[in-house]
Design a protein around this motif. Structure first.
Motif, PDB file in Angstrom:
ATOM      1  N   GLY A  12     -57.409 -20.071 -24.167  1.00  0.00           N
ATOM      2  CA  GLY A  12     -56.833 -21.047 -23.240  1.00  0.00           C
ATOM      3  C   GLY A  12     -55.408 -20.715 -22.882  1.00  0.00           C
ATOM      4  N   SER A 165     -61.529 -29.373 -29.014  1.00  0.00           N
ATOM      5  CA  SER A 165     -61.669 -28.976 -27.609  1.00  0.00           C
ATOM      6  C   SER A 165     -61.153 -30.054 -26.673  1.00  0.00           C
ATOM      7  CB  SER A 165     -63.137 -28.675 -27.284  1.00  0.00           C
ATOM      8  OG  SER A 165     -63.601 -27.553 -27.993  1.00  0.00           O
ATOM      9  N   SER A 166     -61.527 -31.293 -26.936  1.00  0.00           N
ATOM     10  CA  SER A 166     -61.080 -32.406 -26.092  1.00  0.00           C
ATOM     11  C   SER A 166     -59.571 -32.596 -26.187  1.00  0.00           C
ATOM     12  CB  SER A 166     -61.785 -33.698 -26.504  1.00  0.00           C
ATOM     13  OG  SER A 166     -63.176 -33.599 -26.315  1.00  0.00           O
ATOM     14  N   THR A 169     -57.814 -29.870 -24.115  1.00  0.00           N
ATOM     15  CA  THR A 169     -57.970 -30.174 -22.696  1.00  0.00           C
ATOM     16  C   THR A 169     -57.048 -31.307 -22.282  1.00  0.00           C
ATOM     17  OG1 THR A 169     -60.275 -29.432 -22.689  1.00  0.00           O
ATOM     18  CG2 THR A 169     -59.608 -30.923 -20.918  1.00  0.00           C
ATOM     19  N   TRP A 172     -53.464 -29.972 -22.079  1.00  0.00           N
ATOM     20  CA  TRP A 172     -53.283 -29.155 -20.874  1.00  0.00           C
ATOM     21  C   TRP A 172     -53.204 -30.039 -19.637  1.00  0.00           C
ATOM     22  CZ3 TRP A 172     -51.451 -24.693 -21.730  1.00  0.00           C
ATOM     23  CH2 TRP A 172     -51.947 -23.834 -22.722  1.00  0.00           C
ATOM     24  N   ASP A 173     -54.034 -31.070 -19.567  1.00  0.00           N
ATOM     25  CA  ASP A 173     -54.017 -31.990 -18.429  1.00  0.00           C
ATOM     26  C   ASP A 173     -52.681 -32.720 -18.333  1.00  0.00           C
ATOM     27  OD1 ASP A 173     -56.590 -31.268 -17.774  1.00  0.00           O
ATOM     28  OD2 ASP A 173     -57.538 -33.056 -18.609  1.00  0.00           O
TER      29      ASP A 173
END
Length: 242
Positions: A12, A165-166, A169, A172-173
């Motif tokens: 990532g 993983s969540s 994410t 990053w968001d």
């Protein structure tokens, strides 16, 4: 145990333009004095962040550790990303801490940055904080919605990978959102607060004892103050918000 999550993290970072920074050989990798473990470290230059570090400690079947901390640029008052994952193979016990570590503890700051983590906290009830954080004051650099677990193989194989993983994410968001937002804290305040985070963490982090047991005090002291928390060398411990 954590290899897949390490690969996901580093992939990532690369996908988002991350570039590896060369480390001294004795920091990049180091073998245990006991001959039963080794540590590997990565330091990344990532757009939007002034520092992103990753550490993986492996000691055979006995212990595995994955740690990462990301410091946003000083012009961004976004929380610091902090992840600590420990697997004790002999007792088959997991300790996991994943948090957006707040620079300040106030409702306005939480409202700006924590919608995503609050949602994750509800989505993974088995990773909600349900006990005191030993060694640390939960009112400093920890959020009310951190994902925290003392579990076993069930959580390690099922809940944790999905939550990890969540969590990535979501962070990053949040970073993407901050591109179009102005920080409430000034760059000077962010710098001082991140410095205080390093000072505070270097004094409280229980990993110091763990690393000392495997790699000796001299190497560990250098590791803590030059790689894990390099700003702990700055004399900013008396800082108070202006």
């Amino acid at each position: 145990m954590f290899d897949t999550m390490l690969e996901e993290l580093n992939t990532g970072i690369l996908f988002r333009g991350g570039e590896l920074i060369e480390l001294p050989n004795d920091i990049q990798t180091c073998n245990s004095n006991k001959g039963d473990g080794f540590i590997r470290n990565w330091l990344w230059n990532v757009p939007g962040f002034r520092r992103w570090r990753v550490t993986k400690l492996t000691a055979g079947e006995k212990l595995e550790v994955l740690n990462t901390v990301a410091y946003p640029n000083y012009d961004n008052d976004q929380p610091i990303l902090g992840v600590d994952l420990l697997w004790f193979g002999v007792t088959r016990k997991l300790v996991a801490v994943l948090d957006f570590q707040p620079l300040v503890q106030d409702q306005e700051y939480f409202s700006r940055h924590y919608k995503g983590l609050i949602s994750l906290n509800s989505k993974f009830p088995e990773l909600r904080k349900n006990e005191n954080m030993h060694s640390f004051d939960p009112e400093q650099y920890f959020s009310p919605w951190l994902l925290f677990c003392r579990g076993g193989l069930e959580e390690a194989n099922n809940s944790l990978p999905k939550a990890f993983s969540s969590f990535l994410t979501c962070y990053w968001d949040l970073s993407k959102e901050m591109v179009d937002k102005s920080s409430r804290l000034s760059s000077q305040e962010v710098r001082k607060l991140q410095t205080h985070y390093d000072i505070y963490s270097s004094e409280r982090d229980p990993a110091h004892g763990l690393f000392t047991s495997y790699f000796g005090k001299a190497w560990t002291d250098k590791f803590v103050h030059t790689f894990l928390f390099p700003d702990s060398n700055n004399d900013d411990s008396s800082f108070e918000r202006e």
